[in-house]
Design a protein around this motif. Structure first.
Motif, PDB file in Angstrom:
ATOM      1  N   VAL A   1     -24.739  11.790  59.394  1.00  0.00           N
ATOM      2  CA  VAL A   1     -24.211  12.124  58.065  1.00  0.00           C
ATOM      3  C   VAL A   1     -25.194  13.019  57.324  1.00  0.00           C
ATOM      4  O   VAL A   1     -24.811  14.034  56.714  1.00  0.00           O
ATOM      5  CB  VAL A   1     -23.934  10.842  57.261  1.00  0.00           C
ATOM      6  N   GLU A   2     -26.471  12.686  57.385  1.00  0.00           N
ATOM      7  CA  GLU A   2     -27.498  13.474  56.696  1.00  0.00           C
ATOM      8  C   GLU A   2     -27.557  14.901  57.236  1.00  0.00           C
ATOM      9  O   GLU A   2     -27.653  15.877  56.479  1.00  0.00           O
ATOM     10  CB  GLU A   2     -28.850  12.789  56.860  1.00  0.00           C
ATOM     11  N   LEU A   3     -27.488  15.034  58.561  1.00  0.00           N
ATOM     12  CA  LEU A   3     -27.553  16.364  59.168  1.00  0.00           C
ATOM     13  C   LEU A   3     -26.323  17.195  58.827  1.00  0.00           C
ATOM     14  O   LEU A   3     -26.434  18.412  58.573  1.00  0.00           O
ATOM     15  CB  LEU A   3     -27.693  16.230  60.688  1.00  0.00           C
ATOM     16  N   ARG A   4     -25.156  16.566  58.786  1.00  0.00           N
ATOM     17  CA  ARG A   4     -23.932  17.312  58.464  1.00  0.00           C
ATOM     18  C   ARG A   4     -23.933  17.782  57.013  1.00  0.00           C
ATOM     19  O   ARG A   4     -23.401  18.851  56.699  1.00  0.00           O
ATOM     20  CB  ARG A   4     -22.704  16.448  58.767  1.00  0.00           C
TER      21      ARG A   4
ATOM     22  N   VAL B   1     -26.622  18.378  66.872  1.00  0.00           N
ATOM     23  CA  VAL B   1     -26.128  18.291  65.493  1.00  0.00           C
ATOM     24  C   VAL B   1     -27.126  18.836  64.484  1.00  0.00           C
ATOM     25  O   VAL B   1     -26.923  18.707  63.278  1.00  0.00           O
ATOM     26  CB  VAL B   1     -25.727  16.834  65.137  1.00  0.00           C
ATOM     27  N   LEU B   2     -28.193  19.454  64.944  1.00  0.00           N
ATOM     28  CA  LEU B   2     -29.081  20.158  64.022  1.00  0.00           C
ATOM     29  C   LEU B   2     -28.307  21.311  63.387  1.00  0.00           C
ATOM     30  O   LEU B   2     -27.461  21.939  64.034  1.00  0.00           O
ATOM     31  CB  LEU B   2     -30.304  20.698  64.757  1.00  0.00           C
ATOM     32  N   PRO B   3     -28.546  21.616  62.130  1.00  0.00           N
ATOM     33  CA  PRO B   3     -27.827  22.721  61.471  1.00  0.00           C
ATOM     34  C   PRO B   3     -27.945  24.019  62.266  1.00  0.00           C
ATOM     35  O   PRO B   3     -29.016  24.358  62.780  1.00  0.00           O
ATOM     36  CB  PRO B   3     -28.520  22.825  60.110  1.00  0.00           C
TER      37      PRO B   3
ATOM     38  N   GLY C   1     -25.471   6.728  62.950  1.00  0.00           N
ATOM     39  CA  GLY C   1     -24.419   7.285  62.106  1.00  0.00           C
ATOM     40  C   GLY C   1     -24.956   7.862  60.814  1.00  0.00           C
ATOM     41  O   GLY C   1     -24.503   8.923  60.354  1.00  0.00           O
ATOM     42  N   ALA C   2     -25.944   7.206  60.221  1.00  0.00           N
ATOM     43  CA  ALA C   2     -26.520   7.697  58.970  1.00  0.00           C
ATOM     44  C   ALA C   2     -27.306   8.982  59.196  1.00  0.00           C
ATOM     45  O   ALA C   2     -27.328   9.877  58.333  1.00  0.00           O
ATOM     46  CB  ALA C   2     -27.419   6.624  58.359  1.00  0.00           C
TER      47      ALA C   2
END
Length: 389
Positions: free
Chosen positions: A288-291, A335-337, A284-285
């Motif tokens: 969050v960082e990727l988003r 979920v990579l940018p 989950g962390a």
């Protein structure tokens, strides 16, 4: 001179029935006219097939919702989910998900649990799958007629023997045989990335693509290959361990015994390092960082450029080797940018000889989310079911 065998009328009818049912199962509701056009059969044959399936409770015909067009709408033929039900199992490193899936791909019910300590041992996992499946089937009042299981490891498709699932610490587990000894229905066990490729080809972004590669990055990295419209399975079903391509000979040790495997540079631990997080950071962390990075392309590239280079290098090798129309990214890679993936896609097209030859291999992300391997497991189970419904 030998004569060519002629199929008996009952064999032809059975073949046509199974083909029609598979079309409905994958594509969903169709009119009789569409079925006739897709299958190349005349309307009287389609009528006979549909009437027989409707009488058996396998399909039903309904008037579609009112539209704006003039005239009387054609009836739609719909598969009945409870006419054929399979159990799908997605066994991952940290948790297990099961679902009962009906004809047409509808998930009728599901359950999941985390794997910690003794719960990760093969005996415990198998027992829990059997007990949870029985409870779920009892609650829903249905009984599965086949089981599909997705496993993160090297699996022998003939009998569901798990040769090795390193991240689970499993070696030589007779998973298919042990499940069958209790459940007494066909058990199909496959590598998780292979089944992800099947799901994407039938129900996801690779639908309609005859050649595609699904690349899944979780704790480990795996690949599933669709070649000329079919799943590529290799000798005895062993295929797709692309995470163990050696791409950095002076790199990190891999659990497989090699140095510098691809998954040591693009797996979950590598992504944590790129983000400046501890390698055991909760999922989950990481998300969050990727988003947070998604809204800042410059910061995303500064943090992830080295990770992206190793991802690109591996994908270029995959494209040059297999020549797919489509590369589908799964799990953490989805979920990579978008700005990072766009640059990776451009580099693949620039640096891959095969990609240039075929007009540019497209790089896309899975749209099936966390259910991709469940759906793939269900589809391999349905392969054993549709001709018996």
């Amino acid at each position: 001179m030998t004569s060519t065998p002629v199929a008996r009328p009952d064999e032809v009818r059975r073949h046509n029935r199974t083909t029609l049912l598979r079309l409905l199962h994958v594509t969903g509701p169709c009119t009789r006219a569409t079925l006739a056009a897709e299958l190349g059969l005349n309307r009287s044959t389609i009528k006979t097939l549909v009437d027989g399936l409707a009488e058996a409770g396998v399909v039903e015909e309904k008037v579609p919702r009112p539209g704006r067009g003039a005239g009387r709408p054609s009836l739609l033929v719909l598969p009945q989910p409870q006419a054929a039900v399979v159990l799908a199992v997605d066994l991952q490193v940290e948790h297990v998900a099961i679902a009962l899936v009906g004809l047409g791909g509808q998930i009728l019910g599901r359950n999941s649990w985390n794997l910690r300590g003794r719960m990760r041992e093969a005996d415990e996992v198998i027992t829990h799958i059997i007990e949870s499946a029985a409870m779920l089937a009892g609650d829903l009042g249905v009984q599965p007629t086949a089981v599909g299981v997705s496993v993160p490891g090297v699996v022998r498709r003939a009998d569901g023997h798990v040769h090795e699932a390193p991240n689970l610490r499993w070696t030589d587990v007779a998973l298919g045989e042990r499940l069958n000894s209790v459940m007494r229905i066909p058990i199909l066990v496959g590598n998780d990335a292979e089944l992800g490729a099947v799901a994407e080809h039938l129900r996801g972004v690779a639908r309609g693509a005859s050649d595609a590669v699904y690349v899944s990055a979780d704790v480990g990295v795996g690949g599933g290959v669709i070649s000329d419209g079919s799943s590529l399975r290799g000798a005895a079903g062993y295929v797709g361990e692309i995470g163990h391509m050696v791409i950095r000979p002076d790199g990190r040790p891999c659990y497989c015994g090699n140095i510098g495997c691809w998954e040591t540079e693009v797996g979950e631990a590598a992504l944590c390092r790129a983000l400046g997080l501890a390698e055991d950071t909760p999922r989950g962390a990481i998300l969050v960082e990727l988003r947070e990075l998604a809204g800042d392309p410059q910061a995303a590239w500064e943090r992830l450029s080295e990770f992206a280079e190793w991802l690109t290098l591996g994908l270029v090798n995959v494209v040059n080797l297999l020549g797919p129309q489509l590369l589908v990214l799964g799990d953490l890679l989805t979920v990579l940018p978008a700005s990072v993936l766009e640059r990776v896609g451009g580099e693949i097209r620039r640096r891959s000889l095969v990609s240039r030859a075929v007009g540019g291999t497209r790089l896309v992300s899975s749209v099936l989310g966390a259910d991709v391997k469940l759906l793939g497991a269900a589809e391999v189970a349905f392969e054993q079911v549709l001709d018996t419904v």
